[in-house]
Design an enzyme around this catalytic site. Structure first.
Site, PDB file in Angstrom:
ATOM      1  CG  HIS A  87      -2.052  -1.041   0.857  1.00  0.00           C
ATOM      2  ND1 HIS A  87      -1.961  -2.337   1.267  1.00  0.00           N
ATOM      3  CD2 HIS A  87      -3.150  -0.965   0.068  1.00  0.00           C
ATOM      4  CE1 HIS A  87      -2.973  -3.011   0.782  1.00  0.00           C
ATOM      5  NE2 HIS A  87      -3.707  -2.216   0.061  1.00  0.00           N
ATOM      6  CB  CYS A 136     -10.099  -1.789  -8.807  1.00  0.00           C
ATOM      7  SG  CYS A 136     -10.296  -3.046  -7.542  1.00  0.00           S
TER       8      CYS A 136
HETATM    9  C1  PEP Z   1      -6.249  -5.393  -4.919  1.00  0.00           C
HETATM   10  O1  PEP Z   1      -6.010  -6.248  -4.078  1.00  0.00           O
HETATM   11  O2  PEP Z   1      -5.908  -5.497  -6.111  1.00  0.00           O
HETATM   12  C2  PEP Z   1      -6.953  -4.149  -4.539  1.00  0.00           C
HETATM   13  C3  PEP Z   1      -7.333  -3.278  -5.438  1.00  0.00           C
HETATM   14  O3  PEP Z   1      -7.150  -3.928  -3.221  1.00  0.00           O
HETATM   15  P1  PEP Z   1      -5.987  -3.419  -2.239  1.00  0.00           P
HETATM   16  O4  PEP Z   1      -4.796  -3.061  -3.066  1.00  0.00           O
HETATM   17  O5  PEP Z   1      -6.545  -2.269  -1.507  1.00  0.00           O
HETATM   18  O6  PEP Z   1      -5.741  -4.592  -1.361  1.00  0.00           O
END
Ligand code: PEP
Ligand code: MG
Length: 580
Positions: A203, A515
Protein backbone atom coordinates in the site's frame (compact mmCIF):
# COMPACT_ATOMS: atom_id res chain seq x y z
CA UNK A 1 49.35 24.61 3.62
CA UNK A 2 47.23 23.12 6.39
CA UNK A 3 48.73 22.55 9.79
CA UNK A 4 48.75 18.87 10.79
CA UNK A 5 45.85 19.15 13.23
CA UNK A 6 43.63 21.08 10.81
CA UNK A 7 40.86 19.20 8.99
CA UNK A 8 40.36 20.42 5.42
CA UNK A 9 36.89 21.87 4.70
CA UNK A 10 34.56 19.59 2.73
CA UNK A 11 34.71 20.44 -0.93
CA UNK A 12 31.20 19.75 -2.18
CA UNK A 13 32.31 19.52 -5.79
CA UNK A 14 34.64 16.67 -4.84
CA UNK A 15 31.94 14.48 -3.27
CA UNK A 16 32.06 11.10 -4.92
CA UNK A 17 28.84 10.05 -6.64
CA UNK A 18 27.23 6.90 -5.21
CA UNK A 19 25.12 4.74 -7.52
CA UNK A 20 22.53 2.37 -6.07
CA UNK A 21 19.91 0.24 -7.74
CA UNK A 22 16.54 -0.81 -6.38
CA UNK A 23 13.11 -1.85 -7.56
CA UNK A 24 11.28 0.99 -9.34
CA UNK A 25 7.98 1.29 -7.47
CA UNK A 26 6.61 4.67 -8.49
CA UNK A 27 7.71 6.44 -11.65
CA UNK A 28 8.99 10.00 -11.94
CA UNK A 29 12.22 11.74 -11.09
CA UNK A 30 13.07 13.84 -8.05
CA UNK A 31 16.24 15.70 -7.25
CA UNK A 32 16.68 16.97 -3.73
CA UNK A 33 18.49 16.69 -0.42
CA UNK A 34 17.67 13.54 1.46
CA UNK A 35 16.70 12.80 5.01
CA UNK A 36 17.70 9.51 6.60
CA UNK A 37 15.00 8.16 8.86
CA UNK A 38 16.27 5.40 11.09
CA UNK A 39 13.74 2.83 12.19
CA UNK A 40 12.86 1.96 15.76
CA UNK A 41 15.82 1.04 17.90
CA UNK A 42 13.80 -1.08 20.25
CA UNK A 43 16.69 -3.40 21.00
CA UNK A 44 18.98 -0.62 22.02
CA UNK A 45 18.67 -0.46 25.77
CA UNK A 46 21.12 2.37 26.24
CA UNK A 47 19.60 5.52 24.77
CA UNK A 48 20.67 8.17 27.27
CA UNK A 49 18.70 11.34 27.98
CA UNK A 50 19.58 14.49 29.88
CA UNK A 51 17.86 15.27 33.19
CA UNK A 52 15.59 17.92 31.69
CA UNK A 53 14.02 15.27 29.40
CA UNK A 54 13.00 12.89 32.22
CA UNK A 55 9.54 14.35 32.82
CA UNK A 56 8.63 14.44 29.15
CA UNK A 57 9.78 10.83 28.64
CA UNK A 58 7.64 9.71 31.62
CA UNK A 59 4.74 11.67 30.14
CA UNK A 60 5.24 9.89 26.78
CA UNK A 61 5.10 6.57 28.58
CA UNK A 62 1.88 7.49 30.41
CA UNK A 63 0.16 8.73 27.23
CA UNK A 64 1.16 5.60 25.32
CA UNK A 65 -0.18 3.35 28.09
CA UNK A 66 -3.45 5.33 28.12
CA UNK A 67 -3.79 5.06 24.32
CA UNK A 68 -3.17 1.36 24.33
CA UNK A 69 -5.65 0.88 27.15
CA UNK A 70 -8.29 2.76 25.13
CA UNK A 71 -7.46 0.61 22.14
CA UNK A 72 -7.94 -2.62 24.10
CA UNK A 73 -11.16 -1.35 25.73
CA UNK A 74 -12.59 -0.40 22.34
CA UNK A 75 -11.77 -3.79 20.89
CA UNK A 76 -13.63 -5.55 23.69
CA UNK A 77 -16.56 -3.13 23.44
CA UNK A 78 -16.89 -3.36 19.65
CA UNK A 79 -16.23 -7.04 19.35
CA UNK A 80 -19.39 -8.48 20.73
CA UNK A 81 -19.01 -11.36 18.32
CA UNK A 82 -15.47 -12.21 19.34
CA UNK A 83 -15.02 -15.49 21.10
CA UNK A 84 -14.52 -15.45 24.87
CA UNK A 85 -11.00 -16.84 24.31
CA UNK A 86 -9.98 -13.75 22.37
CA UNK A 87 -11.53 -11.49 24.98
CA UNK A 88 -9.54 -13.33 27.65
CA UNK A 89 -6.36 -12.73 25.66
CA UNK A 90 -7.05 -9.01 25.51
CA UNK A 91 -7.79 -8.92 29.21
CA UNK A 92 -4.49 -10.64 29.93
CA UNK A 93 -2.76 -7.97 27.80
CA UNK A 94 -4.42 -5.31 29.90
CA UNK A 95 -3.19 -6.95 33.08
CA UNK A 96 0.36 -6.82 31.75
CA UNK A 97 -0.01 -3.25 30.51
CA UNK A 98 -1.28 -2.00 33.84
CA UNK A 99 1.02 -4.05 36.05
CA UNK A 100 2.41 -1.66 38.69
CA UNK A 101 5.68 -3.53 39.04
CA UNK A 102 6.43 -3.29 35.34
CA UNK A 103 5.31 0.35 35.06
CA UNK A 104 7.24 1.50 38.12
CA UNK A 105 10.34 -0.25 36.99
CA UNK A 106 10.12 1.47 33.56
CA UNK A 107 9.68 4.82 35.30
CA UNK A 108 12.69 4.20 37.57
CA UNK A 109 14.80 3.42 34.54
CA UNK A 110 13.72 6.64 32.84
CA UNK A 111 14.56 8.53 36.04
CA UNK A 112 18.01 6.99 35.97
CA UNK A 113 18.63 8.63 32.59
CA UNK A 114 17.33 6.38 29.78
CA UNK A 115 14.68 7.27 27.24
CA UNK A 116 11.15 5.80 27.40
CA UNK A 117 11.70 3.50 24.42
CA UNK A 118 14.81 1.78 25.69
CA UNK A 119 13.36 1.61 29.21
CA UNK A 120 10.23 -0.16 27.96
CA UNK A 121 12.27 -2.57 25.85
CA UNK A 122 14.66 -3.39 28.68
CA UNK A 123 11.89 -3.99 31.24
CA UNK A 124 9.66 -6.07 28.99
CA UNK A 125 12.57 -8.14 27.69
CA UNK A 126 13.83 -8.92 31.18
CA UNK A 127 10.32 -9.95 32.29
CA UNK A 128 10.05 -12.05 29.15
CA UNK A 129 13.31 -13.82 29.89
CA UNK A 130 12.07 -14.67 33.38
CA UNK A 131 8.98 -16.26 31.84
CA UNK A 132 10.98 -18.05 29.15
CA UNK A 133 13.34 -19.56 31.70
CA UNK A 134 10.52 -20.79 33.86
CA UNK A 135 9.76 -24.51 34.01
CA UNK A 136 6.06 -23.78 33.89
CA UNK A 137 4.86 -24.22 30.29
CA UNK A 138 2.02 -21.75 30.78
CA UNK A 139 4.39 -19.04 31.91
CA UNK A 140 6.68 -19.75 28.98
CA UNK A 141 3.75 -19.16 26.66
CA UNK A 142 2.90 -15.89 28.40
CA UNK A 143 6.21 -14.49 27.12
CA UNK A 144 4.51 -14.05 23.74
CA UNK A 145 1.92 -11.80 25.40
CA UNK A 146 4.67 -9.66 26.84
CA UNK A 147 6.28 -9.28 23.42
CA UNK A 148 2.91 -8.34 21.97
CA UNK A 149 2.16 -5.66 24.54
CA UNK A 150 5.71 -4.31 24.28
CA UNK A 151 5.44 -3.91 20.51
CA UNK A 152 2.04 -2.20 20.65
CA UNK A 153 3.28 0.14 23.37
CA UNK A 154 6.41 0.98 21.40
CA UNK A 155 4.41 1.67 18.29
CA UNK A 156 2.24 4.16 20.21
CA UNK A 157 5.36 5.74 21.63
CA UNK A 158 7.00 6.05 18.22
CA UNK A 159 3.85 7.41 16.63
CA UNK A 160 4.06 10.38 18.90
CA UNK A 161 7.75 11.01 18.51
CA UNK A 162 8.17 11.21 14.73
CA UNK A 163 8.67 14.74 13.43
CA UNK A 164 7.20 14.45 9.95
CA UNK A 165 7.89 18.09 9.10
CA UNK A 166 11.60 17.28 8.69
CA UNK A 167 10.70 15.67 5.38
CA UNK A 168 9.64 18.93 3.72
CA UNK A 169 11.15 19.12 0.20
CA UNK A 170 13.30 16.09 0.96
CA UNK A 171 13.74 12.58 -0.35
CA UNK A 172 13.15 10.07 2.44
CA UNK A 173 15.63 7.24 2.89
CA UNK A 174 14.53 4.62 5.38
CA UNK A 175 14.35 0.89 6.04
CA UNK A 176 10.58 0.63 5.73
CA UNK A 177 7.50 2.85 5.76
CA UNK A 178 3.91 2.35 6.82
CA UNK A 179 1.05 3.82 4.73
CA UNK A 180 0.30 6.19 7.61
CA UNK A 181 3.91 7.45 7.65
CA UNK A 182 3.80 8.03 3.93
CA UNK A 183 0.55 10.01 4.11
CA UNK A 184 2.08 12.22 6.80
CA UNK A 185 5.36 12.74 4.94
CA UNK A 186 3.41 13.60 1.81
CA UNK A 187 1.35 16.19 3.73
CA UNK A 188 4.64 17.74 4.83
CA UNK A 189 5.93 17.97 1.26
CA UNK A 190 8.30 14.98 0.88
CA UNK A 191 9.50 14.54 -2.72
CA UNK A 192 10.42 10.88 -3.01
CA UNK A 193 11.06 7.67 -1.13
CA UNK A 194 13.82 5.13 -0.98
CA UNK A 195 13.31 2.09 1.22
CA UNK A 196 15.36 -1.00 1.95
CA UNK A 197 12.37 -3.32 2.08
CA UNK A 198 8.82 -3.58 0.70
CA UNK A 199 7.03 -5.00 -2.33
CA UNK A 200 5.78 -3.02 -5.34
CA UNK A 201 2.14 -3.90 -4.68
CA UNK A 202 2.30 -2.82 -1.01
CA UNK A 203 0.00 0.00 0.00
CA UNK A 204 2.93 2.32 0.52
CA UNK A 205 3.86 1.95 -3.14
CA UNK A 206 0.25 2.24 -4.28
CA UNK A 207 -0.02 5.50 -2.35
CA UNK A 208 3.29 6.78 -3.73
CA UNK A 209 2.01 6.17 -7.26
CA UNK A 210 -1.24 7.98 -6.55
CA UNK A 211 0.79 10.94 -5.18
CA UNK A 212 3.06 10.82 -8.24
CA UNK A 213 5.91 10.58 -5.78
CA UNK A 214 8.92 8.72 -7.20
CA UNK A 215 9.73 5.65 -5.11
CA UNK A 216 12.43 3.00 -5.20
CA UNK A 217 12.27 0.04 -2.86
CA UNK A 218 14.42 -2.95 -1.96
CA UNK A 219 17.61 -0.83 -1.90
CA UNK A 220 19.98 -2.87 0.19
CA UNK A 221 21.77 -0.87 2.93
CA UNK A 222 20.40 2.44 1.58
CA UNK A 223 20.36 3.91 5.07
CA UNK A 224 24.07 3.18 5.52
CA UNK A 225 25.24 4.03 2.02
CA UNK A 226 23.44 7.34 1.51
CA UNK A 227 24.62 10.13 3.76
CA UNK A 228 22.10 12.35 5.53
CA UNK A 229 21.47 15.63 3.71
CA UNK A 230 23.34 14.61 0.58
CA UNK A 231 21.88 15.54 -2.78
CA UNK A 232 20.08 12.63 -4.40
CA UNK A 233 18.58 11.89 -7.81
CA UNK A 234 15.88 9.27 -7.67
CA UNK A 235 14.78 7.80 -10.98
CA UNK A 236 11.52 5.97 -10.34
CA UNK A 237 11.40 4.71 -13.94
CA UNK A 238 14.56 2.63 -13.77
CA UNK A 239 15.18 2.21 -10.03
CA UNK A 240 18.48 4.10 -10.21
CA UNK A 241 19.58 6.31 -7.31
CA UNK A 242 22.51 8.67 -7.63
CA UNK A 243 23.73 10.35 -4.46
CA UNK A 244 26.14 13.31 -4.85
CA UNK A 245 25.61 13.50 -8.63
CA UNK A 246 28.14 15.44 -10.72
CA UNK A 247 27.06 18.52 -12.65
CA UNK A 248 26.59 16.83 -15.99
CA UNK A 249 24.39 14.07 -14.47
CA UNK A 250 22.34 16.73 -12.71
CA UNK A 251 21.87 18.59 -15.98
CA UNK A 252 20.78 15.43 -17.76
CA UNK A 253 18.13 14.61 -15.13
CA UNK A 254 16.83 18.18 -14.96
CA UNK A 255 16.26 17.97 -18.70
CA UNK A 256 14.41 14.65 -18.22
CA UNK A 257 12.14 16.33 -15.65
CA UNK A 258 11.31 19.05 -18.18
CA UNK A 259 10.49 16.43 -20.83
CA UNK A 260 8.21 14.59 -18.40
CA UNK A 261 6.37 17.83 -17.63
CA UNK A 262 5.91 18.50 -21.34
CA UNK A 263 4.56 14.99 -21.88
CA UNK A 264 2.06 15.50 -19.04
CA UNK A 265 0.88 18.74 -20.60
CA UNK A 266 0.25 16.94 -23.88
CA UNK A 267 -1.70 14.21 -22.12
CA UNK A 268 -3.85 16.93 -20.54
CA UNK A 269 -5.49 17.50 -23.93
CA UNK A 270 -7.04 14.00 -23.66
CA UNK A 271 -9.23 14.83 -20.65
CA UNK A 272 -12.31 15.47 -22.74
CA UNK A 273 -11.59 12.80 -25.36
CA UNK A 274 -13.82 9.70 -25.16
CA UNK A 275 -12.09 6.58 -24.00
CA UNK A 276 -12.51 4.08 -26.85
CA UNK A 277 -10.30 1.76 -28.81
CA UNK A 278 -9.58 2.74 -32.42
CA UNK A 279 -12.34 0.34 -33.48
CA UNK A 280 -14.80 2.13 -31.18
CA UNK A 281 -15.08 -0.21 -28.20
CA UNK A 282 -15.87 1.94 -25.15
CA UNK A 283 -13.61 1.39 -22.12
CA UNK A 284 -14.74 3.17 -18.94
CA UNK A 285 -11.93 4.73 -16.99
CA UNK A 286 -12.53 5.08 -13.27
CA UNK A 287 -10.32 6.21 -10.40
CA UNK A 288 -9.00 4.50 -7.30
CA UNK A 289 -9.05 6.92 -4.39
CA UNK A 290 -7.37 6.67 -1.01
CA UNK A 291 -8.09 10.15 0.33
CA UNK A 292 -10.80 12.74 -0.21
CA UNK A 293 -8.29 14.88 -2.10
CA UNK A 294 -7.84 12.11 -4.66
CA UNK A 295 -11.41 12.69 -5.86
CA UNK A 296 -10.35 16.16 -7.01
CA UNK A 297 -7.46 14.55 -8.91
CA UNK A 298 -9.88 12.00 -10.37
CA UNK A 299 -12.04 14.81 -11.76
CA UNK A 300 -9.08 16.77 -13.10
CA UNK A 301 -7.96 13.68 -14.98
CA UNK A 302 -11.41 13.02 -16.42
CA UNK A 303 -12.38 9.91 -14.40
CA UNK A 304 -15.85 8.64 -15.22
CA UNK A 305 -16.47 7.53 -11.66
CA UNK A 306 -14.72 6.10 -8.61
CA UNK A 307 -14.07 2.40 -9.12
CA UNK A 308 -12.49 1.87 -5.73
CA UNK A 309 -12.59 4.07 -2.64
CA UNK A 310 -10.23 2.44 -0.14
CA UNK A 311 -12.07 3.54 3.00
CA UNK A 312 -9.49 1.98 5.33
CA UNK A 313 -6.94 4.55 4.18
CA UNK A 314 -9.17 7.23 5.70
CA UNK A 315 -8.36 5.64 9.05
CA UNK A 316 -4.61 6.25 8.74
CA UNK A 317 -3.26 8.19 11.65
CA UNK A 318 -6.48 7.86 13.65
CA UNK A 319 -6.30 5.84 16.84
CA UNK A 320 -9.81 4.50 16.39
CA UNK A 321 -12.55 4.13 13.84
CA UNK A 322 -14.74 7.25 13.72
CA UNK A 323 -18.49 7.03 14.27
CA UNK A 324 -21.31 7.11 11.72
CA UNK A 325 -21.53 10.91 11.36
CA UNK A 326 -17.88 11.40 10.44
CA UNK A 327 -17.96 8.46 8.07
CA UNK A 328 -21.18 9.70 6.50
CA UNK A 329 -19.40 13.01 5.86
CA UNK A 330 -16.52 11.24 4.05
CA UNK A 331 -18.69 9.04 1.86
CA UNK A 332 -21.13 11.84 1.06
CA UNK A 333 -18.27 14.06 0.01
CA UNK A 334 -16.84 11.40 -2.30
CA UNK A 335 -20.29 10.78 -3.84
CA UNK A 336 -21.16 14.48 -4.17
CA UNK A 337 -17.86 15.41 -5.76
CA UNK A 338 -18.12 12.70 -8.43
CA UNK A 339 -21.90 13.11 -9.02
CA UNK A 340 -23.63 12.23 -11.34
CA UNK A 341 -21.05 9.48 -11.86
CA UNK A 342 -20.91 6.50 -9.52
CA UNK A 343 -18.68 6.04 -6.50
CA UNK A 344 -17.84 2.48 -5.47
CA UNK A 345 -17.23 2.57 -1.75
CA UNK A 346 -15.33 -0.46 -0.56
CA UNK A 347 -16.00 -1.44 3.05
CA UNK A 348 -12.98 -1.28 5.36
CA UNK A 349 -10.26 -3.69 4.24
CA UNK A 350 -8.70 -3.63 7.70
CA UNK A 351 -5.79 -5.97 8.48
CA UNK A 352 -2.80 -7.31 6.55
CA UNK A 353 -0.39 -4.45 5.79
CA UNK A 354 -3.08 -1.82 6.23
CA UNK A 355 -4.62 -0.12 9.29
CA UNK A 356 -4.78 -2.83 11.92
CA UNK A 357 -6.92 -1.24 14.60
CA UNK A 358 -8.74 -3.79 16.66
CA UNK A 359 -6.91 -6.90 15.49
CA UNK A 360 -6.83 -8.45 18.94
CA UNK A 361 -3.67 -10.52 18.67
CA UNK A 362 -0.41 -10.31 16.79
CA UNK A 363 -0.96 -12.36 13.65
CA UNK A 364 1.94 -14.35 12.27
CA UNK A 365 0.52 -14.20 8.75
CA UNK A 366 -1.67 -11.09 8.71
CA UNK A 367 -2.40 -11.33 4.97
CA UNK A 368 -3.98 -14.69 5.72
CA UNK A 369 -5.62 -13.51 8.89
CA UNK A 370 -8.52 -11.47 10.15
CA UNK A 371 -8.66 -9.22 7.12
CA UNK A 372 -11.31 -7.49 5.00
CA UNK A 373 -14.72 -9.10 5.18
CA UNK A 374 -13.56 -11.54 7.89
CA UNK A 375 -12.71 -8.63 10.16
CA UNK A 376 -16.01 -6.89 9.41
CA UNK A 377 -18.13 -9.97 10.08
CA UNK A 378 -16.24 -10.42 13.34
CA UNK A 379 -16.88 -6.81 14.29
CA UNK A 380 -20.52 -6.42 13.38
CA UNK A 381 -20.95 -3.07 15.11
CA UNK A 382 -18.10 -1.56 13.11
CA UNK A 383 -19.51 -3.11 9.92
CA UNK A 384 -23.04 -1.85 10.61
CA UNK A 385 -21.85 1.64 11.43
CA UNK A 386 -20.02 1.79 8.13
CA UNK A 387 -22.89 0.37 6.10
CA UNK A 388 -25.35 2.85 7.63
CA UNK A 389 -23.00 5.72 6.86
CA UNK A 390 -22.64 4.51 3.25
CA UNK A 391 -26.40 3.99 2.87
CA UNK A 392 -27.16 7.47 4.18
CA UNK A 393 -24.64 8.91 1.74
CA UNK A 394 -26.36 7.06 -1.13
CA UNK A 395 -29.48 9.28 -1.24
CA UNK A 396 -28.53 10.60 -4.66
CA UNK A 397 -28.26 7.06 -6.00
CA UNK A 398 -24.64 7.29 -7.05
CA UNK A 399 -23.01 4.88 -4.59
CA UNK A 400 -22.27 1.18 -4.86
CA UNK A 401 -21.13 -0.99 -1.95
CA UNK A 402 -18.12 -3.24 -2.46
CA UNK A 403 -17.03 -6.07 -0.14
CA UNK A 404 -13.30 -6.88 0.21
CA UNK A 405 -11.56 -10.26 0.42
CA UNK A 406 -14.53 -12.54 -0.22
CA UNK A 407 -13.50 -16.20 -0.24
CA UNK A 408 -16.77 -17.91 0.64
CA UNK A 409 -20.36 -17.45 -0.49
CA UNK A 410 -21.49 -17.25 3.13
CA UNK A 411 -19.42 -14.13 3.59
CA UNK A 412 -21.40 -12.54 0.76
CA UNK A 413 -24.73 -13.79 2.10
CA UNK A 414 -23.97 -12.74 5.68
CA UNK A 415 -22.85 -9.32 4.50
CA UNK A 416 -26.02 -8.87 2.48
CA UNK A 417 -28.00 -9.76 5.60
CA UNK A 418 -26.13 -7.06 7.52
CA UNK A 419 -26.89 -4.58 4.74
CA UNK A 420 -30.60 -5.53 4.82
CA UNK A 421 -30.69 -5.12 8.60
CA UNK A 422 -29.12 -1.67 8.30
CA UNK A 423 -31.64 -0.73 5.62
CA UNK A 424 -34.49 -1.81 7.86
CA UNK A 425 -33.15 0.18 10.82
CA UNK A 426 -32.73 3.29 8.69
CA UNK A 427 -36.20 2.86 7.18
CA UNK A 428 -37.72 2.46 10.66
CA UNK A 429 -36.08 5.72 11.71
CA UNK A 430 -37.31 7.49 8.58
CA UNK A 431 -33.82 8.01 7.12
CA UNK A 432 -33.54 8.17 3.31
CA UNK A 433 -31.12 6.09 1.27
CA UNK A 434 -30.92 4.39 -2.13
CA UNK A 435 -33.15 1.35 -1.76
CA UNK A 436 -31.82 -0.24 -4.93
CA UNK A 437 -28.15 0.25 -4.04
CA UNK A 438 -25.89 -2.32 -5.73
CA UNK A 439 -23.65 -4.64 -3.73
CA UNK A 440 -20.63 -6.14 -5.43
CA UNK A 441 -17.52 -7.99 -4.43
CA UNK A 442 -13.79 -7.84 -4.88
CA UNK A 443 -12.42 -10.91 -6.62
CA UNK A 444 -9.01 -11.22 -5.03
CA UNK A 445 -8.77 -14.73 -3.63
CA UNK A 446 -8.36 -17.89 -5.72
CA UNK A 447 -11.44 -19.29 -3.98
CA UNK A 448 -13.54 -16.39 -5.23
CA UNK A 449 -12.30 -17.00 -8.78
CA UNK A 450 -13.04 -20.71 -8.66
CA UNK A 451 -16.50 -19.96 -7.25
CA UNK A 452 -17.06 -16.90 -9.45
CA UNK A 453 -19.87 -18.48 -11.46
CA UNK A 454 -21.88 -18.98 -8.28
CA UNK A 455 -20.82 -15.70 -6.68
CA UNK A 456 -21.88 -13.84 -9.83
CA UNK A 457 -25.46 -15.07 -9.33
CA UNK A 458 -25.64 -13.27 -6.00
CA UNK A 459 -23.45 -10.19 -6.69
CA UNK A 460 -24.40 -7.05 -8.54
CA UNK A 461 -20.87 -6.58 -9.88
CA UNK A 462 -17.30 -7.85 -9.68
CA UNK A 463 -14.08 -5.94 -9.34
CA UNK A 464 -10.87 -7.90 -9.73
CA UNK A 465 -8.21 -6.94 -7.19
CA UNK A 466 -5.12 -8.14 -9.00
CA UNK A 467 -2.79 -6.99 -6.19
CA UNK A 468 -4.13 -9.53 -3.76
CA UNK A 469 -5.11 -12.03 -6.41
CA UNK A 470 -1.47 -12.22 -7.54
CA UNK A 471 -0.31 -12.54 -3.92
CA UNK A 472 -2.71 -15.36 -3.11
CA UNK A 473 -2.51 -17.25 -6.42
CA UNK A 474 1.28 -17.32 -6.39
CA UNK A 475 1.70 -17.48 -2.59
CA UNK A 476 4.04 -14.48 -2.82
CA UNK A 477 3.82 -11.66 -0.27
CA UNK A 478 3.03 -8.39 -2.06
CA UNK A 479 5.02 -6.46 0.56
CA UNK A 480 8.20 -8.53 0.44
CA UNK A 481 11.03 -7.42 -1.85
CA UNK A 482 12.64 -10.86 -1.60
CA UNK A 483 9.86 -12.36 -3.71
CA UNK A 484 9.47 -9.52 -6.21
CA UNK A 485 10.38 -11.90 -9.02
CA UNK A 486 7.78 -14.43 -7.91
CA UNK A 487 5.08 -11.82 -7.40
CA UNK A 488 4.18 -11.51 -11.06
CA UNK A 489 0.75 -10.39 -12.24
CA UNK A 490 1.61 -11.57 -15.77
CA UNK A 491 2.00 -15.15 -14.57
CA UNK A 492 -0.28 -17.33 -16.72
CA UNK A 493 -2.01 -18.59 -13.58
CA UNK A 494 -3.07 -15.03 -12.71
CA UNK A 495 -4.15 -14.24 -16.27
CA UNK A 496 -6.20 -17.43 -16.47
CA UNK A 497 -7.89 -16.55 -13.19
CA UNK A 498 -8.78 -13.16 -14.64
CA UNK A 499 -10.14 -14.81 -17.78
CA UNK A 500 -12.22 -17.23 -15.73
CA UNK A 501 -13.72 -14.38 -13.67
CA UNK A 502 -14.57 -12.40 -16.79
CA UNK A 503 -16.39 -15.42 -18.24
CA UNK A 504 -18.42 -15.86 -15.05
CA UNK A 505 -19.40 -12.19 -15.01
CA UNK A 506 -20.41 -12.33 -18.66
CA UNK A 507 -22.49 -15.44 -18.08
CA UNK A 508 -24.48 -13.74 -15.32
CA UNK A 509 -24.46 -10.42 -17.22
CA UNK A 510 -22.99 -8.48 -14.32
CA UNK A 511 -20.51 -5.63 -14.81
CA UNK A 512 -16.85 -6.30 -14.12
CA UNK A 513 -13.92 -3.98 -13.60
CA UNK A 514 -10.26 -4.38 -12.73
CA UNK A 515 -9.08 -2.16 -9.88
CA UNK A 516 -5.70 -3.72 -9.00
CA UNK A 517 -2.45 -2.14 -10.15
CA UNK A 518 -2.36 -4.37 -13.23
CA UNK A 519 -5.12 -2.16 -14.67
CA UNK A 520 -2.62 0.68 -15.13
CA UNK A 521 0.39 -1.40 -16.19
CA UNK A 522 1.45 -0.35 -19.67
CA UNK A 523 1.94 -3.94 -20.85
CA UNK A 524 -1.44 -5.10 -19.55
CA UNK A 525 -3.85 -2.83 -21.41
CA UNK A 526 -4.02 -4.96 -24.57
CA UNK A 527 -4.51 -8.29 -22.86
CA UNK A 528 -7.13 -7.00 -20.42
CA UNK A 529 -9.15 -5.33 -23.16
CA UNK A 530 -8.61 -8.34 -25.40
CA UNK A 531 -10.00 -10.60 -22.67
CA UNK A 532 -13.16 -8.53 -22.66
CA UNK A 533 -12.66 -6.01 -19.83
CA UNK A 534 -14.55 -2.76 -20.42
CA UNK A 535 -13.91 -0.98 -17.13
CA UNK A 536 -10.56 -0.15 -15.55
CA UNK A 537 -10.02 1.66 -12.28
CA UNK A 538 -6.58 3.18 -11.70
CA UNK A 539 -4.85 5.87 -9.57
CA UNK A 540 -5.94 9.31 -10.89
CA UNK A 541 -2.53 10.43 -12.23
CA UNK A 542 -2.39 7.35 -14.47
CA UNK A 543 -5.79 7.78 -16.15
CA UNK A 544 -4.64 9.84 -19.13
CA UNK A 545 -1.61 7.70 -19.90
CA UNK A 546 -3.96 4.70 -19.92
CA UNK A 547 -6.46 6.51 -22.14
CA UNK A 548 -3.66 7.35 -24.55
CA UNK A 549 -2.86 3.64 -24.89
CA UNK A 550 -6.51 2.67 -25.28
CA UNK A 551 -6.96 5.13 -28.16
CA UNK A 552 -4.22 3.29 -30.03
CA UNK A 553 -5.50 -0.22 -29.38
CA UNK A 554 -7.60 -2.20 -31.79
CA UNK A 555 -10.07 -4.38 -29.91
CA UNK A 556 -10.38 -7.13 -32.48
CA UNK A 557 -6.59 -7.44 -32.70
CA UNK A 558 -6.30 -7.36 -28.90
CA UNK A 559 -8.89 -10.08 -28.58
CA UNK A 560 -7.03 -12.23 -31.10
CA UNK A 561 -3.77 -11.62 -29.20
CA UNK A 562 -5.40 -12.44 -25.86
CA UNK A 563 -6.46 -15.86 -27.16
CA UNK A 564 -2.87 -16.58 -28.13
CA UNK A 565 -1.36 -15.26 -24.91
CA UNK A 566 -3.66 -17.10 -22.56
CA UNK A 567 -2.27 -20.39 -23.93
CA UNK A 568 1.36 -19.53 -23.15
CA UNK A 569 3.00 -21.23 -20.19
CA UNK A 570 5.25 -18.49 -18.76
CA UNK A 571 5.26 -14.77 -18.18
CA UNK A 572 8.56 -14.11 -20.02
CA UNK A 573 6.99 -15.17 -23.28
CA UNK A 574 3.79 -13.32 -22.41
CA UNK A 575 5.62 -10.08 -21.66
CA UNK A 576 7.79 -10.37 -24.71
CA UNK A 577 4.67 -10.30 -26.89
CA UNK A 578 2.89 -7.60 -24.89
CA UNK A 579 5.86 -5.26 -24.71
CA UNK A 580 6.50 -5.34 -28.44
C1 PEP B 1 -6.25 -5.39 -4.92
O1 PEP B 1 -6.01 -6.25 -4.08
O2 PEP B 1 -5.91 -5.50 -6.11
C2 PEP B 1 -6.95 -4.15 -4.54
C3 PEP B 1 -7.33 -3.28 -5.44
O3 PEP B 1 -7.15 -3.93 -3.22
P1 PEP B 1 -5.99 -3.42 -2.24
O4 PEP B 1 -4.80 -3.06 -3.07
O5 PEP B 1 -6.54 -2.27 -1.51
O6 PEP B 1 -5.74 -4.59 -1.36
MG1 MG C 1 -6.95 -6.15 -2.16
Amino acid sequence: MLAEHQIPPVNISKLIPVFLKGIPASSGISISKCIIIEQEHSHNYEIRITEDKIDSEIQKLIVSVENLNTDYNDVVKNSIHLSSVVIQIIESYQLILNDDIILNSIKSRIKSGFDAESSISREFDSQKNLFLNSKDQLLKERSVDLENVKNRLLSYLNQKSVDYSLAQDKIIVTQNLTPTDLLKYKEQGALGIITEIGGIASHVCILARSFEMPAIIGVKDAVKLIKHNSEVIIDGFTGLIIANPDTSTLKKYKKRIEEIEEHKLKLGSLVKVDSRTNDQRVINLLANVDRLDDVKQALINGAEGIGLARTETLLSGLSKIPGEEIQYGWYREIADRIFPNMATIRCFDIGSDKFSYGIPIKENNPALGLRGIRYLLNNIEIFKTQIKAILRASVNKNIKIMLPMISDIHELRDSKKVISECMKELRDSGVSFDKSIKTGIMIETPAAVIMSELLAKESDFFSIGTNDLTQYVLAADRTNELVTEVYDSFHPAVLRMIEMTIKSALKSKIPLSICGELASHSAATQILIGLGVTELSVPPPLILELKNRILNINYSQASHLAKKIIDLDNSNDILQILEN
